[in-house]
Design a protein around this motif. Sequence first.
Motif, PDB file in Angstrom:
ATOM      1  N   MET A   1       6.203 125.595  63.318  1.00 14.69           N
ATOM      2  CA  MET A   1       6.559 125.105  61.989  1.00 14.69           C
ATOM      3  C   MET A   1       7.564 126.063  61.348  1.00 14.69           C
ATOM      4  SD  MET A   1       4.045 124.369  58.735  1.00 14.69           S
ATOM      5  CE  MET A   1       2.925 123.390  59.745  1.00 14.69           C
ATOM      6  N   SER A   2       8.638 125.529  60.790  1.00 10.34           N
ATOM      7  CA  SER A   2       9.674 126.361  60.190  1.00 10.34           C
ATOM      8  C   SER A   2       9.155 127.025  58.920  1.00 10.34           C
ATOM      9  CB  SER A   2      10.907 125.520  59.867  1.00 10.34           C
ATOM     10  OG  SER A   2      10.601 124.571  58.868  1.00 10.34           O
ATOM     11  N   ARG A   3       9.818 128.114  58.527  1.00  7.87           N
ATOM     12  CA  ARG A   3       9.402 128.839  57.330  1.00  7.87           C
ATOM     13  C   ARG A   3       9.488 127.970  56.072  1.00  7.87           C
ATOM     14  NH1 ARG A   3       8.225 133.699  55.363  1.00  7.87           N
ATOM     15  NH2 ARG A   3       8.976 134.277  53.287  1.00  7.87           N
ATOM     16  N   PRO A   4      10.600 127.197  55.838  1.00  4.95           N
ATOM     17  CA  PRO A   4      10.626 126.332  54.649  1.00  4.95           C
ATOM     18  C   PRO A   4       9.469 125.338  54.620  1.00  4.95           C
ATOM     19  CG  PRO A   4      12.825 126.540  55.583  1.00  4.95           C
ATOM     20  CD  PRO A   4      11.882 127.161  56.576  1.00  4.95           C
ATOM     21  N   SER A   5       9.132 124.780  55.794  1.00  6.27           N
ATOM     22  CA  SER A   5       8.033 123.826  55.843  1.00  6.27           C
ATOM     23  C   SER A   5       6.712 124.500  55.497  1.00  6.27           C
ATOM     24  CB  SER A   5       7.953 123.187  57.234  1.00  6.27           C
ATOM     25  OG  SER A   5       6.896 122.264  57.297  1.00  6.27           O
ATOM     26  N   ARG A   6       6.509 125.721  56.005  1.00  2.00           N
ATOM     27  CA  ARG A   6       5.277 126.450  55.688  1.00  2.00           C
ATOM     28  C   ARG A   6       5.184 126.735  54.199  1.00  2.00           C
ATOM     29  NH1 ARG A   6       6.486 129.492  60.325  1.00  2.00           N
ATOM     30  NH2 ARG A   6       7.236 131.214  59.035  1.00  2.00           N
ATOM     31  N   LEU A   7       6.307 127.111  53.588  1.00  2.00           N
ATOM     32  CA  LEU A   7       6.309 127.397  52.158  1.00  2.00           C
ATOM     33  C   LEU A   7       5.945 126.149  51.350  1.00  2.00           C
ATOM     34  CD1 LEU A   7       9.454 129.680  51.625  1.00  2.00           C
ATOM     35  CD2 LEU A   7       7.068 130.284  51.178  1.00  2.00           C
ATOM     36  N   LEU A   8       6.528 125.018  51.740  1.00  3.53           N
ATOM     37  CA  LEU A   8       6.308 123.791  50.981  1.00  3.53           C
ATOM     38  C   LEU A   8       4.918 123.207  51.215  1.00  3.53           C
ATOM     39  CD1 LEU A   8       9.810 122.136  51.407  1.00  3.53           C
ATOM     40  CD2 LEU A   8       8.841 123.112  49.326  1.00  3.53           C
ATOM     41  N   ARG A   9       4.256 123.638  52.269  1.00  9.52           N
ATOM     42  CA  ARG A   9       2.882 123.193  52.516  1.00  9.52           C
ATOM     43  C   ARG A   9       1.853 124.165  51.945  1.00  9.52           C
ATOM     44  NH1 ARG A   9       3.113 118.929  56.108  1.00  9.52           N
ATOM     45  NH2 ARG A   9       4.961 118.894  57.447  1.00  9.52           N
ATOM     46  N   SER A  10       2.313 125.318  51.471  1.00  4.46           N
ATOM     47  CA  SER A  10       1.393 126.304  50.913  1.00  4.46           C
ATOM     48  C   SER A  10       0.928 125.856  49.536  1.00  4.46           C
ATOM     49  CB  SER A  10       2.084 127.669  50.812  1.00  4.46           C
ATOM     50  OG  SER A  10       3.119 127.636  49.840  1.00  4.46           O
ATOM     51  N   ALA A  11      -0.071 126.556  48.997  1.00  5.45           N
ATOM     52  CA  ALA A  11      -0.562 126.212  47.662  1.00  5.45           C
ATOM     53  C   ALA A  11       0.274 126.865  46.568  1.00  5.45           C
ATOM     54  CB  ALA A  11      -2.026 126.642  47.529  1.00  5.45           C
ATOM     55  N   GLN A  12       0.819 128.075  46.851  1.00  8.91           N
ATOM     56  CA  GLN A  12       1.478 128.836  45.792  1.00  8.91           C
ATOM     57  C   GLN A  12       2.895 128.357  45.504  1.00  8.91           C
ATOM     58  OE1 GLN A  12       0.162 130.081  48.638  1.00  8.91           O
ATOM     59  NE2 GLN A  12      -0.861 132.059  48.299  1.00  8.91           N
ATOM     60  N   PHE A  13       3.730 128.228  46.535  1.00 14.09           N
ATOM     61  CA  PHE A  13       5.159 127.990  46.324  1.00 14.09           C
ATOM     62  C   PHE A  13       5.451 126.674  45.603  1.00 14.09           C
ATOM     63  CE2 PHE A  13       9.400 126.606  47.777  1.00 14.09           C
ATOM     64  CZ  PHE A  13      10.148 127.642  47.231  1.00 14.09           C
ATOM     65  N   PRO A  14       4.815 125.547  45.956  1.00 11.23           N
ATOM     66  CA  PRO A  14       5.100 124.307  45.223  1.00 11.23           C
ATOM     67  C   PRO A  14       4.807 124.416  43.729  1.00 11.23           C
ATOM     68  CG  PRO A  14       3.999 123.802  47.281  1.00 11.23           C
ATOM     69  CD  PRO A  14       3.937 125.295  47.111  1.00 11.23           C
ATOM     70  N   ALA A  15       3.748 125.159  43.364  1.00 12.25           N
ATOM     71  CA  ALA A  15       3.433 125.326  41.946  1.00 12.25           C
ATOM     72  C   ALA A  15       4.533 126.105  41.235  1.00 12.25           C
ATOM     73  CB  ALA A  15       2.098 126.046  41.792  1.00 12.25           C
ATOM     74  N   ILE A  16       5.055 127.146  41.882  1.00 20.00           N
ATOM     75  CA  ILE A  16       6.149 127.931  41.314  1.00 20.00           C
ATOM     76  C   ILE A  16       7.402 127.064  41.172  1.00 20.00           C
ATOM     77  CG2 ILE A  16       7.682 129.902  41.711  1.00 20.00           C
ATOM     78  CD1 ILE A  16       5.325 131.240  43.192  1.00 20.00           C
ATOM     79  N   LEU A  17       7.680 126.258  42.199  1.00 20.00           N
ATOM     80  CA  LEU A  17       8.851 125.380  42.184  1.00 20.00           C
ATOM     81  C   LEU A  17       8.745 124.348  41.067  1.00 20.00           C
ATOM     82  CD1 LEU A  17      11.437 124.969  43.857  1.00 20.00           C
ATOM     83  CD2 LEU A  17      10.175 123.318  45.253  1.00 20.00           C
ATOM     84  N   LEU A  18       7.554 123.816  40.883  1.00 20.70           N
ATOM     85  CA  LEU A  18       7.317 122.817  39.847  1.00 20.70           C
ATOM     86  C   LEU A  18       7.547 123.409  38.456  1.00 20.70           C
ATOM     87  CD1 LEU A  18       6.415 119.861  39.787  1.00 20.70           C
ATOM     88  CD2 LEU A  18       4.061 120.659  39.589  1.00 20.70           C
TER      89      LEU A  18
END
Length: 407
Positions: A1-18
């Motif tokens: 799994m690519s690093r961007p995909s891992r970030l977007l599937r994590s709990a923390q990063f999507p909340a920060i992005l939102l």
Amino acid sequence: MSRPSRLLRSAQFPAILLLAAAGLGLLLANLPAHDAVAGILDAHLAVPGTGLDLSIAHWVSDGVLAIFFFVVALELQYELTRGELNSVRAAIQPAIAAAGGILVPIALYLLIAGSGPSATGWPIPTATDIAFALGVLAVFGRGLPSAVRAFLLALAILDDIVGIVFIAVLFAHGLDLVLLALGLVAVVVFAVLSRLVRRDGWSRPVLIVLMVIVGVVAWGLFAASGVHATIAGVMLGLVMAPRAADRTRHVLEPWVNGLVLPLFAFVAAFVVIPQVPVSALSPAFFAILVSLPVGKLLGISLFGLVAQRIRPAGTPPAIRFPDLLAAGALGGIGFTVSLLLANLAFAAHPDVRDEAILAVLLGSVIALVVAAILVSWRARAHRAAGDAEGESEPDEDDEEEEPWSER
């Protein structure tokens, strides 16, 4: 799994992005760039021969956001069949707590807002944003029992069910039963097609393309029928075959976290901060600002406490009351669904709508800060208790512990 995909599937990063997307939308709305961005969001795109002619902003809230509700429905289907809500016993405590997290904010909202145009906003403080809540829990909750996360997930899913019902029942207008019936037929066709997909069936592009076409047709029929178009996403997600649903959820998750939700957050938060004294703000502003963080915390924790006292024998162990407080604070992070409800509830009153959106943002930030403090406190307590248990074996008399004791 690519690093961007891992970030977007994590709990923390999507909340920060939102949060960053909402902040950017609010910032641009109050800078000289406002007119240029507003011109883009107000531009209309029509689909020839369908009667659909929506602004870019409405395409995002009615069309793109339907993908989010589709994924939410896939998650809901999983939880109801194989997850945390697959039995009455498993769902009893989060269900009672979720009821408190809906009833108390509504009561508090109506108490503050009173009658008049502001009264129609009572559904707004009932929602919990899953992405944000789980993100805060992941960042600050290292050491918390897994039961707390399971409780929060079940609670948020139940909140989503209520939010979906509110959207479907309260905000339908000019209902066309023929188009609605055709939309339901398209949903049934989609369900049948999804059951033709086998483990190797995803290599059959024709079948996948057919499902996408039928899904889009269902969305268009729901939108034209007078039912809010996001309900189409919910219906399609609930009827999809479990095997196909699992694969689809996995494929769409990074797109929803990385594009759909930030885009909606940006558009929803693109509001001008009112240049009026605090005393001139609408009652809806203050009602949301209080009922979202305070009402959720009180409702979830107190009703969760009641659920602990009355839970039937054989139900899963209840989480501690201090952990309920942390979960209640997390429930006050309304954001995505609350923003949508604010847009729908005050569609006829743009000034009140903008103030309601600002209140959702502020109320959610207050809840986020309070939740971060409470979750960190409980996580430290659980880690300390775990270290103490590791250092020495408990006495036989200490093995039974009072369920309400604070650590």
